[in-house]
Design a protein around this motif. Structure first.
Motif, short mmCIF file in Angstrom:
data_model
loop_
_atom_site.label_atom_id
_atom_site.label_comp_id
_atom_site.label_asym_id
_atom_site.label_seq_id
_atom_site.Cartn_x
_atom_site.Cartn_y
_atom_site.Cartn_z
N THR A 38 37.20 34.24 31.43
CA THR A 38 37.39 34.66 32.81
C THR A 38 37.42 36.19 32.86
OG1 THR A 38 38.65 32.67 33.35
CG2 THR A 38 38.90 34.56 34.83
N CYS A 39 36.52 36.76 33.65
CA CYS A 39 36.43 38.22 33.79
C CYS A 39 36.64 38.60 35.24
CB CYS A 39 35.07 38.73 33.31
SG CYS A 39 34.74 38.37 31.56
N ARG A 40 36.88 39.86 35.45
CA ARG A 40 37.15 40.36 36.80
C ARG A 40 36.25 41.56 37.08
NH1 ARG A 40 41.91 39.76 40.21
NH2 ARG A 40 42.72 38.46 38.53
N TYR A 41 35.78 41.68 38.33
CA TYR A 41 34.97 42.82 38.73
C TYR A 41 35.83 43.97 39.22
CZ TYR A 41 30.17 41.39 38.20
OH TYR A 41 28.96 41.07 37.65
N TRP A 42 35.37 45.17 38.89
CA TRP A 42 35.95 46.41 39.38
C TRP A 42 34.85 47.21 40.09
CZ3 TRP A 42 40.86 48.75 37.46
CH2 TRP A 42 41.65 47.82 36.76
N HIS A 43 35.24 48.06 41.05
CA HIS A 43 34.27 48.75 41.89
C HIS A 43 34.63 50.23 42.01
CE1 HIS A 43 33.50 44.59 43.00
NE2 HIS A 43 34.76 44.50 43.34
N ARG A 44 33.60 51.07 41.95
CA ARG A 44 33.82 52.52 42.04
C ARG A 44 32.94 53.10 43.15
NH1 ARG A 44 33.58 58.21 42.25
NH2 ARG A 44 34.94 59.10 40.63
N SER A 45 33.57 53.68 44.15
CA SER A 45 32.84 54.30 45.26
C SER A 45 32.12 55.55 44.78
CB SER A 45 33.81 54.64 46.39
OG SER A 45 33.15 55.34 47.41
N LEU A 46 30.84 55.67 45.11
CA LEU A 46 30.05 56.87 44.82
C LEU A 46 29.77 57.67 46.08
CD1 LEU A 46 27.40 55.37 42.33
CD2 LEU A 46 29.56 56.52 41.77
#
Length: 488
Positions: free
Chosen positions: A285-293
């Motif tokens: 089980t993995c989780r997504y992370w998000h970075r605003s550009l």
């Protein structure tokens, strides 16, 4: 997006009627991996001098603002990720399917008890197939309901590729508010569906016999996987798509059975797939992370919102990146690099329990740059040896109703190798390069060694999980840092 095989494998669409309540498998129809939301974690490590703060405001890591700005960033990322959740979750009956392991343990999964997958409460200690390879395989395609016919798609034909593109664009994934819709470009589809060893009969479609309209699709591509100390030829299942008007007809289970039959005909009896819902039984089980550009654009198109106590100027400053990468010797990968890159990748992926094994031909296919599809950079030292590698792929969304912006440009972390350059520095440069090329947001799973850079580079943690599954194989459950496979 490799969630296709989370469907009901082997079920007959005649088993239930349209009025029946969806069962555990049907609830996962069009299930979408959760590249999704949560709050960013802001690390505060005491006061810093003005000079120190100024130096970090442009390097993409550490604290760039005051505590107030940091709290505002958390709020802004929550909203950005909430929209990611909506976009990735899609619509339809899968909403009632379990999305946590706790929910899954209270479900019976009557169908999945009949399939060669570990059961949800099974404690697995072995690493082996569940069923032996089949010898009695049906030679002809499965029966379809009246008015529907099978079609093996020849995507080398422009008109067929256009049909597939339109089917996926209009029916695969969109957010609840119909503001954003995934746009798998034709170049992306050719890249994703035609790796070395691809087979045309694994591009499986269903058409309406009367007007020849393409209404369903499912695909498989070959992959050699290493699971602990064992190597196994498998397929990745992906791009299961059923036209919105057909989702009550229970065509998806037949698609799964047919692609399974076609794969069996080639002597392959295992598959790997992902889903945002919990089925029997995730191998990891993995989780997504998000970075605003591009925070201003994200706010302008309502993908995100300006946070309370944050001005636009502060928000832009918080996510500001340098204009140039900083790793010496970093350059785009070239065909001449493939032998070295393959050796680097093979050695690096051996550290993970669950990872693919790539040939030189596959590395060339997956990593040689294609504009707006995949980007890869290598680090070459003064002795002309490659020491590191970083890559990401592009997957944009159409912005449905905006007078100025028509496309939301996103990239996803792909494969990397870190032997000399720290992974934090590699991804810092990846952010800089993606930003320079005009992308709006950078997404990454917490698999491999990614946890080393996610918080430090201001990625926001998602609140939805991506489950990895194996069909006809059991092995102990793996932590995300032991997963070395990235599915498109």
């Amino acid at each position: 997006m490799a969630e296709a095989a989370s469907e009901e494998v082997g079920a007959d669409p005649k088993d239930t009627t349209e009025k029946d309540k969806p069962d555990d498998a049907q609830q996962t129809e069009n299930a979408i991996p959760e590249k999704s939301s949560g709050s960013a974690t802001s690390k505060k490590k005491g006061k810093k001098k003005k000079k120190d703060r100024k130096s970090t405001e442009t390097d993409g890591g550490g604290d760039a603002q005051s505590r107030q700005d940091g709290a505002g960033a958390d709020d802004e990322m929550k909203k950005l990720q909430s929209m990611m959740t909506k976009l990735k979750a899609g619509t339809g009956p899968q909403r009632s399917a379990p999305r946590t392991h706790e929910e899954a343990h209270s479900k019976t999964y009557a169908f999945w008890k009949t399939q060669p997958v570990p059961q949800i409460d099974e404690e697995v200690q072995t690493n082996e197939p569940i069923e032996p390879d089949k010898t009695d395989i049906r030679p002809e395609p499965l029966s379809l309901p009246d008015r529907f016919v099978w079609d093996t798609l020849d995507i080398d034909k422009p008109d067929v590729l256009e049909e597939l593109y339109q089917l996926l664009t209009e029916n695969y994934v969109e957010d609840d508010d119909n503001m954003f819709r995934f746009d798998y470009s034709k170049d992306f589809l050719m890249w994703a569906l035609k790796p070395p060893g691809w087979r045309q009969d694994w591009h499986c479609g269903v058409r309406v016999s009367g007007n020849n309209k393409l209404i369903c699709f499912i695909s498989a591509i070959p992959v050699l996987m290493r699971i602990q100390d064992k190597e196994k030829k498998m397929v990745e299942i992906n791009f299961l798509c059923v036209h919105k008007k057909m989702r009550s007809k229970r065509v998806a289970p037949v698609l799964i059975r047919e692609i399974t039959r076609r794969v069996h005909m080639m002597g392959i009896f295992q598959a790997v797939y992902t889903a945002g819902v919990v089925l029997p039984k995730p191998v990891g089980t993995c989780r997504y992370w998000h970075r605003s550009l591009k925070p201003k654009k994200l706010i302008d198109v309502r993908f995100s919102q300006l946070s309370r106590n944050m001005t636009m100027q502060r928000t832009i400053k918080l996510y500001k990146l340098p204009s140039e990468s900083k790793t010496p010797g970093l350059r785009p990968i070239e065909p001449r690099d493939i032998p070295q890159a393959t050796a680097l990748l093979e050695g690096f992926l051996k550290k993970y329990t669950f990872a693919p094994i790539f040939s030189e031909e596959e590395v060339a296919h997956w990593l040689l740059p294609r504009e707006d599809v995949v980007y890869c950079f290598v680090v070459e030292n003064t002795e002309h040896q490659l020491t590191d590698l970083i890559s990401y792929y592009a997957l944009s969304s159409s912005i449905m109703h905006h007078p100025e912006h028509k496309t939301l440009r996103a990239v996803y972390a792909f494969y990397y190798v870190s032997t000399v350059t720290p992974v934090l520095d590699l991804y810092q440069d990846a952010l800089v390069l993606a930003n320079r090329d005009g992308f709006d947001v950078f997404n990454a799973l917490d698999l491999m060694d990614n946890k080393e850079f996610l918080e430090k580079l201001k990625f926001g943690r998602g609140d939805g999980n991506l489950q990895y599954y194996l069909y006809n194989w059991r092995c102990p459950t793996l932590p995300p840092e032991q997963v070395g496979l990235v599915l498109l």
